[in-house]
Design an enzyme around this catalytic site. Sequence first.
Site, mmCIF file in Angstrom:
data_model
loop_
_atom_site.group_PDB
_atom_site.id
_atom_site.type_symbol
_atom_site.label_atom_id
_atom_site.label_comp_id
_atom_site.label_asym_id
_atom_site.label_seq_id
_atom_site.Cartn_x
_atom_site.Cartn_y
_atom_site.Cartn_z
ATOM 1 N N GLY A 1 0.823 -1.202 0.000
ATOM 2 C CA GLY A 1 0.000 0.000 0.000
ATOM 3 C C GLY A 1 0.858 1.255 0.000
ATOM 4 O O GLY A 1 0.701 2.120 -0.840
ATOM 5 N N GLY B 1 1.388 -6.785 3.590
ATOM 6 C CA GLY B 1 2.683 -7.360 3.230
ATOM 7 C C GLY B 1 3.669 -7.243 4.377
ATOM 8 O O GLY B 1 4.801 -7.721 4.315
ATOM 9 N N LYS C 1 12.260 -11.433 11.802
ATOM 10 C CA LYS C 1 12.261 -11.673 10.353
ATOM 11 C C LYS C 1 11.362 -10.672 9.623
ATOM 12 O O LYS C 1 11.771 -10.054 8.637
ATOM 13 C CB LYS C 1 11.790 -13.106 10.088
ATOM 14 C CG LYS C 1 12.266 -13.670 8.776
ATOM 15 C CD LYS C 1 11.728 -15.079 8.580
ATOM 16 C CE LYS C 1 12.834 -16.107 8.779
ATOM 17 N NZ LYS C 1 12.359 -17.470 8.457
ATOM 18 N N GLY D 1 7.392 0.472 10.374
ATOM 19 C CA GLY D 1 7.013 0.494 8.963
ATOM 20 C C GLY D 1 7.588 1.669 8.197
ATOM 21 O O GLY D 1 7.843 1.591 6.997
ATOM 22 N N GLU D 2 7.788 2.763 8.875
ATOM 23 C CA GLU D 2 8.245 3.963 8.182
ATOM 24 C C GLU D 2 9.617 4.448 8.641
ATOM 25 O O GLU D 2 10.228 5.304 8.006
ATOM 26 C CB GLU D 2 7.198 5.070 8.341
ATOM 27 C CG GLU D 2 5.927 4.717 7.577
ATOM 28 C CD GLU D 2 4.731 5.554 7.949
ATOM 29 O OE1 GLU D 2 4.442 5.666 9.153
ATOM 30 O OE2 GLU D 2 4.079 6.096 7.045
HETATM 31 MO MO1 MOS Z 1 1.480 5.026 5.528
HETATM 32 S S1 MOS Z 1 2.107 6.512 4.268
HETATM 33 O O1 MOS Z 1 0.592 5.818 6.737
HETATM 34 O O2 MOS Z 1 0.687 3.840 4.702
#
Ligand code: MOS
Length: 725
Positions: free
Chosen positions: A238, A469, A610, A681-682
């Site tokens: 996404g 994902g 992982k 994630g970011e």
């Molecule tokens: Mo993220 S840019 O909040 O999917």
Amino acid sequence: MKKSNKTGIGNAIDRVEGHLKVMGKAKYASEYPIKNKVYGQGINSTIAKGTITSIDTSEAEKQEGVLKVITYKNAEKLKTFDEEMVSIATDTIAPVLQSNQVHYYGEYVGFVVAETFEQAQYAARLVKFEYEADPSAVIDFDKSRSKAYKPNEKSDYSRGNLDQGIAEADEVVEQTYITPIEHHHPMELHAAIVSWENGKVTAYASQQIVEDATIAISATFQIPTKDVRVVSAFVGGGFGSKLNLERHVIMATMASKMINRPVQVTVTRTQMFTNTGMRQLNEQKMKIGAKKDGTLTALSHETLSHTSTNQEFQEPCGMVSKMLYNVANATVKDRLIPMNLQTPFAMRAPGEATGSFALESAMDEMAWKLKMDPLEFRIKNDTQQDLHKNQPFSSRLLVECLRIGADKFGWKDRKDQPGTNQKGNWLIGYGVSAASRNSPYQKTYAKVILTLEDGKVMAKVQMDATDIGTGSYTIIAQTASEYLDIPVNQITVELGDSDFPVTPGSGGSWGAASFSNGVRSACENAIAKLKNNRNVAGDKEISVAKLMKMNKLKTFESEGMAEPSAEFKKHSVFSFGANFSEVWVDKDTGMYRIKRMVNVASAGKVLNPKTAYGQIIGGLTMGAGMVIAEQTKVEPNFGNFITRSFADYHVPVNLDMANIEVVFLPEEDKIANKMGIKGIGELGITSVAASISNAIFNATGKRMRELPITPEKLIEAGLEPGVMA
Ligand code: MOS
């Protein structure tokens, strides 16, 4: 964790849904075998601004299999925006095909529905639109600076006195950094199959946040949310593009209502440039002051960007400058130019990914001016207090990230003077950057259903969380394994259905912390209730199977909820990291290779090393993409994108990527949440671009302030003052 439990949190187990994926059994939105379904194809405008003056659908309608051609003339009436400019962040509607006005090149102007995908594609090309183009279209960023406006009160931030800070400085760096429009291109195209039956909508749609998608459909069609079901069980990426419900889902819903059959729509790769969001172009002016000893005295970060003509979005580039360093005098300003382009939107680490390129490049420039090691310069300006929010960080191991990374990377071998580390024709450079990313955590509900089968407890977890994902299925299963103390092969996880308990979905690095704490709560509640029913002491160690037997239960269901605590709100909760890059630049051609990267992440408890590693290397790859290739170009006469496929929008391939080492600092942040988890994630994309660009400077003595850094730009750039030729 029980020592016997090899599948609880912290274990590097394989993805629990991995087999389904490789066997083709994990169903993505467009893969549901819905009976009687037909196919829709969106049609895009070919002007940037103006009016549709005529539409001829006759040729398309004559074609075999064509069921409907929808334009503004015959479309269902939807709720539309009443004001000129609305914030995309607070929008819940996605109106489409509501008027003859065109606001950007590629805007949907029609939708063709046919029995087959090919028939719909073909017929879409036969619908003839005539336009009266408005020559006042704003499509050139450079020429439209005078149109910039201040979006809201929060667009100006200041603490201390910037001028005074600059006056106190021994050195000042004042430079502008540019990051281009970029597009998120998840492997799985945006897609949906929607059926409207007896006033009820069922949408299989590739979405990051199921609840928001449900609300968007209900609000746009003005029907109750209880009549809308959204299923998003598997999502093939996404990166922010699937946070909001985009208009193709609304067109498919409308078409289904009109023709009374389920409608499938797949957004093409080219349409994903014009219809599913993008990262905006950012021009960031930095002004930094520091004393000779490296103490920062002033920091100003002004961003000029663009939005669409009716919706406002700005990625908060200045966020990092508000909180990363110990600087008393700071200002951050954001300005926007309304342009005839689609509304930009969140793309992985909106704000940090781009803002850190400016801040961490400027910091490197200052270190060079001060003749200081850029690593030590950053460490000197560390702070444990968030000066923006005036509160402490829940935990902040940035200095540890930098020190440990420096050690792993071999930072001590770095040559201060550019151009002095050579191997044949290669100039070798080392770069460093610091990273921070907000680590939010949001209210999450979860349900666990326990069943006793042959003396074994099987557990099913249900929540509307998504796995884009990232590994949500796996970490949710591991959390249930941990708190029920049963192995993951006795656990089934069902996600992505609006019939399940509500979660904040996947976005903003809040998924893992939110989901797992929700599941923890459901499991803890289940065990507490089972114990309570039989008067078993709360702290007594007893298996869940035994508890079920004692309760004479074959099946038992429990819900749970987790949300931020009061302590959470009194702290600034961020993940931190450090990036190190080694770059080799060919001194004649400007071609360069990223040879090595080391990333150290401090992100609280790691649920699965992982899947966490996968998140970080994915982020590093996107960060490298920002430097080596990614950019979307606007054609200056018509306002369409020149780059509209993977043939011309380049992303890194394996050969571009370095040997990557990722280190997670052992940490549990109990202020962040009970399980001590922060987001990753970011974090991985943040400041990567600066570490590579800083390495290029260290290799060549050339300071690259505009992304991407192409070989031709590098060849043309001059040496910085102070670099020995
Ligand atoms: Mo993220 S840019 O909040 O999917």
